[in-house]
Design a protein around this motif. Structure first.
Motif, PDB file in Angstrom:
ATOM      1  N   GLY A  26       0.794  -1.218   0.000  1.00 21.88           N
ATOM      2  CA  GLY A  26       0.000   0.000   0.000  1.00 21.88           C
ATOM      3  C   GLY A  26       0.827   1.269   0.000  1.00 21.88           C
ATOM      4  O   GLY A  26       0.294   2.362   0.188  1.00 21.88           O
ATOM      5  N   ILE A  27       2.116   1.116  -0.233  1.00 27.98           N
ATOM      6  CA  ILE A  27       3.007   2.288  -0.252  1.00 27.98           C
ATOM      7  C   ILE A  27       3.208   2.749  -1.693  1.00 27.98           C
ATOM      8  O   ILE A  27       3.733   2.001  -2.522  1.00 27.98           O
ATOM      9  N   TYR A  28       2.803   3.955  -1.954  1.00 26.81           N
ATOM     10  CA  TYR A  28       3.092   4.508  -3.289  1.00 26.81           C
ATOM     11  C   TYR A  28       4.470   5.168  -3.295  1.00 26.81           C
ATOM     12  O   TYR A  28       5.304   4.873  -4.148  1.00 26.81           O
ATOM     13  N   THR A  29       4.710   6.064  -2.351  1.00 28.58           N
ATOM     14  CA  THR A  29       6.008   6.725  -2.260  1.00 28.58           C
ATOM     15  C   THR A  29       6.601   6.503  -0.880  1.00 28.58           C
ATOM     16  O   THR A  29       5.929   6.663   0.142  1.00 28.58           O
ATOM     17  N   ASP A  30       7.876   6.134  -0.840  1.00 24.13           N
ATOM     18  CA  ASP A  30       8.596   5.952   0.413  1.00 24.13           C
ATOM     19  C   ASP A  30       8.977   7.333   0.959  1.00 24.13           C
ATOM     20  O   ASP A  30       9.826   8.017   0.384  1.00 24.13           O
ATOM     21  N   PRO A  31       8.382   7.769   2.054  1.00 26.28           N
ATOM     22  CA  PRO A  31       8.674   9.115   2.569  1.00 26.28           C
ATOM     23  C   PRO A  31      10.141   9.334   2.900  1.00 26.28           C
ATOM     24  O   PRO A  31      10.626  10.481   2.813  1.00 26.28           O
ATOM     25  N   ALA A  32      10.849   8.285   3.232  1.00 23.72           N
ATOM     26  CA  ALA A  32      12.265   8.422   3.592  1.00 23.72           C
ATOM     27  C   ALA A  32      13.134   8.795   2.403  1.00 23.72           C
ATOM     28  O   ALA A  32      14.283   9.224   2.571  1.00 23.72           O
ATOM     29  N   LYS A  33      12.590   8.634   1.221  1.00 24.35           N
ATOM     30  CA  LYS A  33      13.352   8.919   0.003  1.00 24.35           C
ATOM     31  C   LYS A  33      12.951  10.244  -0.668  1.00 24.35           C
ATOM     32  O   LYS A  33      13.321  10.512  -1.798  1.00 24.35           O
ATOM     33  N   VAL A  34      12.171  11.058   0.052  1.00 27.17           N
ATOM     34  CA  VAL A  34      11.793  12.379  -0.449  1.00 27.17           C
ATOM     35  C   VAL A  34      12.279  13.415   0.556  1.00 27.17           C
ATOM     36  O   VAL A  34      11.953  13.340   1.743  1.00 27.17           O
ATOM     37  N   HIS A  35      13.056  14.395   0.091  1.00 23.77           N
ATOM     38  CA  HIS A  35      13.788  15.281   0.986  1.00 23.77           C
ATOM     39  C   HIS A  35      13.416  16.749   0.772  1.00 23.77           C
ATOM     40  O   HIS A  35      13.285  17.197  -0.374  1.00 23.77           O
ATOM     41  N   PRO A  36      13.262  17.497   1.844  1.00 20.50           N
ATOM     42  CA  PRO A  36      13.047  18.941   1.710  1.00 20.50           C
ATOM     43  C   PRO A  36      14.295  19.612   1.157  1.00 20.50           C
ATOM     44  O   PRO A  36      15.419  19.166   1.422  1.00 20.50           O
ATOM     45  N   ILE A  37      14.096  20.672   0.393  1.00 14.27           N
ATOM     46  CA  ILE A  37      15.265  21.306  -0.241  1.00 14.27           C
ATOM     47  C   ILE A  37      15.874  22.375   0.662  1.00 14.27           C
ATOM     48  O   ILE A  37      17.017  22.785   0.446  1.00 14.27           O
ATOM     49  N   TYR A  41      16.208  36.036  -2.575  1.00 20.54           N
ATOM     50  CA  TYR A  41      14.910  36.288  -3.198  1.00 20.54           C
ATOM     51  C   TYR A  41      13.833  35.272  -2.815  1.00 20.54           C
ATOM     52  O   TYR A  41      12.655  35.587  -2.856  1.00 20.54           O
ATOM     53  N   PHE A  42      14.243  34.043  -2.489  1.00 17.33           N
ATOM     54  CA  PHE A  42      13.262  32.980  -2.300  1.00 17.33           C
ATOM     55  C   PHE A  42      13.557  32.165  -1.035  1.00 17.33           C
ATOM     56  O   PHE A  42      14.720  31.937  -0.687  1.00 17.33           O
ATOM     57  N   LYS A  43      12.466  31.719  -0.410  1.00 20.50           N
ATOM     58  CA  LYS A  43      12.553  30.799   0.707  1.00 20.50           C
ATOM     59  C   LYS A  43      11.632  29.628   0.413  1.00 20.50           C
ATOM     60  O   LYS A  43      10.412  29.772   0.363  1.00 20.50           O
ATOM     61  N   VAL A  44      12.228  28.463   0.163  1.00 23.11           N
ATOM     62  CA  VAL A  44      11.466  27.265  -0.207  1.00 23.11           C
ATOM     63  C   VAL A  44      11.983  26.115   0.655  1.00 23.11           C
ATOM     64  O   VAL A  44      12.939  25.435   0.295  1.00 23.11           O
ATOM     65  N   PRO A  45      11.358  25.869   1.799  1.00 19.20           N
ATOM     66  CA  PRO A  45      11.894  24.852   2.717  1.00 19.20           C
ATOM     67  C   PRO A  45      11.520  23.420   2.384  1.00 19.20           C
ATOM     68  O   PRO A  45      12.222  22.490   2.775  1.00 19.20           O
ATOM     69  N   GLY A  46      10.416  23.208   1.646  1.00 21.89           N
ATOM     70  CA  GLY A  46       9.825  21.885   1.579  1.00 21.89           C
ATOM     71  C   GLY A  46      10.290  21.002   0.433  1.00 21.89           C
ATOM     72  O   GLY A  46      11.333  21.210  -0.182  1.00 21.89           O
ATOM     73  N   ILE A  47       9.470  20.000   0.138  1.00 19.59           N
ATOM     74  CA  ILE A  47       9.784  19.013  -0.891  1.00 19.59           C
ATOM     75  C   ILE A  47       9.145  19.404  -2.217  1.00 19.59           C
ATOM     76  O   ILE A  47       8.207  20.198  -2.262  1.00 19.59           O
ATOM     77  N   ALA A  48       9.667  18.853  -3.288  1.00 18.59           N
ATOM     78  CA  ALA A  48       8.982  18.950  -4.582  1.00 18.59           C
ATOM     79  C   ALA A  48       7.703  18.127  -4.514  1.00 18.59           C
ATOM     80  O   ALA A  48       7.654  17.106  -3.819  1.00 18.59           O
ATOM     81  N   ILE A  49       6.678  18.560  -5.211  1.00 10.38           N
ATOM     82  CA  ILE A  49       5.414  17.818  -5.172  1.00 10.38           C
ATOM     83  C   ILE A  49       5.180  17.028  -6.454  1.00 10.38           C
ATOM     84  O   ILE A  49       4.072  16.562  -6.716  1.00 10.38           O
ATOM     85  N   THR A  50       6.229  16.874  -7.255  1.00  8.98           N
ATOM     86  CA  THR A  50       6.152  16.013  -8.435  1.00  8.98           C
ATOM     87  C   THR A  50       7.238  14.953  -8.340  1.00  8.98           C
ATOM     88  O   THR A  50       8.352  15.237  -7.891  1.00  8.98           O
ATOM     89  N   GLU A  51       6.914  13.758  -8.774  1.00  9.10           N
ATOM     90  CA  GLU A  51       7.922  12.707  -8.830  1.00  9.10           C
ATOM     91  C   GLU A  51       8.839  12.952 -10.024  1.00  9.10           C
ATOM     92  O   GLU A  51       8.500  13.689 -10.952  1.00  9.10           O
ATOM     93  N   PRO A  52      10.026  12.370 -10.059  1.00  9.64           N
ATOM     94  CA  PRO A  52      10.982  12.625 -11.130  1.00  9.64           C
ATOM     95  C   PRO A  52      10.415  12.283 -12.512  1.00  9.64           C
ATOM     96  O   PRO A  52       9.813  11.223 -12.704  1.00  9.64           O
ATOM     97  N   SER A  53      10.623  13.190 -13.449  1.00  9.58           N
ATOM     98  CA  SER A  53      10.185  12.976 -14.825  1.00  9.58           C
ATOM     99  C   SER A  53      11.328  12.406 -15.648  1.00  9.58           C
ATOM    100  O   SER A  53      12.425  12.163 -15.139  1.00  9.58           O
ATOM    101  N   THR A  54      11.090  12.213 -16.924  1.00 10.63           N
ATOM    102  CA  THR A  54      12.088  11.582 -17.799  1.00 10.63           C
ATOM    103  C   THR A  54      13.434  12.294 -17.751  1.00 10.63           C
ATOM    104  O   THR A  54      14.482  11.676 -17.604  1.00 10.63           O
ATOM    105  N   GLN A  55      13.409  13.614 -17.874  1.00 10.05           N
ATOM    106  CA  GLN A  55      14.655  14.375 -17.881  1.00 10.05           C
ATOM    107  C   GLN A  55      14.978  14.990 -16.517  1.00 10.05           C
ATOM    108  O   GLN A  55      16.055  15.555 -16.344  1.00 10.05           O
TER     109      GLN A  55
END
Length: 467
Positions: free
Chosen positions: A191-202, A208-222
């Motif tokens: 029942g696991i789609y994404t392993d949370p341990a393998k997704v990291h906040p940046i 100019y920018f403050k972005v603490p969290g994770i990307a909300i898209t999984e890796p694409s082809t490129q």
């Protein structure tokens, strides 16, 4: 006949508007530019380009009007000079659905959209096209866009690039450094789609920018789409050397183009990259037909529709200089200062006729009237092919960004008359390479090379540094 084994690259140059580079030509009875509002126009064009083995469709864009000329919107609206203009991103999915290999270079600015949602848009298109997307990074040059986004004016030229540097850092961190390659498990049993341990906040915090969290898209082809860039100023060149994988330049002569190509190659090498890690596309407009006479007749016909006012609107916007303050026989002086496209000012200042005299405002406008301010090549398919091969041999450019006089007719003519002649000379592909746009361009896989700036933000490198 020239012998050449280096394959020339072709991008078609278009924009989601009625007047891109040829003001007035929308009135031509064979021009379909006014159909830009329909999906059918774009899907037909995409199929034409794929038939001609074009590497990509390069979609320009602006967020604002060319109101530098006369200081108002009357002339751009009256002439249709890149106004009205629609969003280019919306076009890509429809064109990708009717093609298998054509790439799409989409223009988007760094000034007015936050990198967090923008990175998702890039990843989404890369997923939907199976890796056929490139991003043409622009910093903006129209004051009207800045005003309509709540600013008095755009940032100073070099500061726009400093801002863009951090913008790309955020995008790279999101697309390269957040999700591990095997983060998506899609394990139905557990029942696991994404392993949370393998997704990291940046954990990005910059000027100019403050972005603490994770990307909300999984890796694409490129992961990161192919990075295009068009700045040829000194600051733009440095930005390109660190970020660009394809650069679009405009030079009216072979000599000017050769100098520009050399500067870009030198800058790439200075940034620790191979001199040919950047594919360089030079703007060109091709008018061709069954023979020389037919091509010349088309050119004369097209010139009769050119709109001089519309050309001055575009030149004023590119340069950030109001040409209505000049007389038609004046020349652009060496003391012009610009906060727009500085390389355009330099190009127009250096432009000259056969006698070596600087071009007047009228001559510049007539030049831009058909195909913009790039060179125009008129001739049979064989004549055009020989000239393009000569330009590649002389300048070391990789290919051409082909503007149109009429659309899709100009592109259909290139596919019909020029492509077969280039193929016969061994100077143009007969089949597409496999894989993503990046692999098609470089033949080295789908992901950015280790020497590219984005590579330092790869999740594996980040984890190794933390170990």
């Amino acid at each position: 006949m020239s012998e050449n084994k280096r394959e020339i690259l072709f991008n078609a140059f278009d924009m989601n508007c009625v007047v891109h580079q040829s003001p007035g030509l929308w009135r031509h009875p064979q021009d379909k530019a006014a159909d830009y509002k329909t999906i059918g126009y774009w899907t037909h064009l995409a199929k034409v380009l794929e038939e001609g083995k074009f590497d990509g469709l390069f979609l320009a864009d602006v967020l604002g009007t060319y109101d530098v000329f006369n200081g108002n919107n009357e002339s751009p609206l009256r002439t249709g000079a890149q106004a009205p203009v629609n969003d280019p991103f919306m076009l890509v999915s429809a064109m990708a659905a009717v093609t298998e290999n054509l790439g799409f270079g989409v223009t988007a600015g760094t000034a007015y959209e936050h990198p967090y949602p923008f990175a998702r848009r890039l990843a989404t298109l890369d997923h939907l096209t199976n890796g056929r997307v490139g991003w043409n990074v622009v910093t903006g040059y129209l004051p009207s866009a800045a005003r309509n986004m709540g600013q008095d004016d755009q940032m100073e030229h070099d500061e726009r690039y400093n801002h863009a540097d951090e913008y790309l850092e955020v995008v790279y961190k999101l697309l390269e450094g957040s999700w591990e390659e095997d983060a998506v498990q899609a394990d139905k049993a557990s029942g696991i789609y994404t392993d949370p341990a393998k997704v990291h906040p940046i954990e990005h915090e910059g000027k100019y920018f403050k972005v603490p969290g994770i990307a909300i898209t999984e890796p694409s082809t490129q992961r990161t789409p192919v990075i295009y860039q068009a700045g040829a100023s000194s600051r733009g060149m440095k930005f390109a050397a660190e970020n660009a994988e394809a650069v679009f330049v405009t030079s009216p002569t072979r000599e000017m183009l050769k100098a520009t190509v050399t500067k870009i190659r030198d800058a790439a090498q200075a940034a620790g990259r191979d001199r040919h890690d950047i594919k360089i596309f030079a703007m060109q407009t091709i008018i061709t037909g069954e023979d020389s006479a037919a091509a010349q007749a088309k050119f004369e016909d097209y010139k009769s529709y050119a709109d001089i006012e519309g050309a001055q609107v575009l030149i004023s916007g590119w340069m950030g200089v109001d040409l209505s303050e000049y007389g038609p026989d004046d020349v652009i002086g060496a003391n012009v200062k610009s906060n727009a496209i500085q390389s355009s000012v330099e190009t127009f200042q250096k432009a000259s006729g056969d006698e070596g005299k600087p071009w007047t405002i009228r001559q510049l406008a007539e030049w831009v009237g058909v195909g913009g301010f790039g060179p125009i090549t008129v001739g049979s398919g064989a004549e055009v092919a020989e000239k393009l091969i000569d330009w590649v041999d002389y300048t070391d450019v990789d290919g051409f960004n082909l503007a149109y006089a009429i659309t899709p007719g100009t592109f259909e003519d290139v596919v019909k008359y020029v492509v077969p002649e280039l193929q016969a000379r061994g100077a143009y592909k007969t089949e597409y390479a496999k894989g993503s746009l990046r692999n098609k361009l470089f033949g080295e896989g789908d992901r950015v090379k280790g020497t590219h700036r984005a590579a330092q933000y790869k999740v594996a490198n980040r984890l190794a540094a933390q170990a």
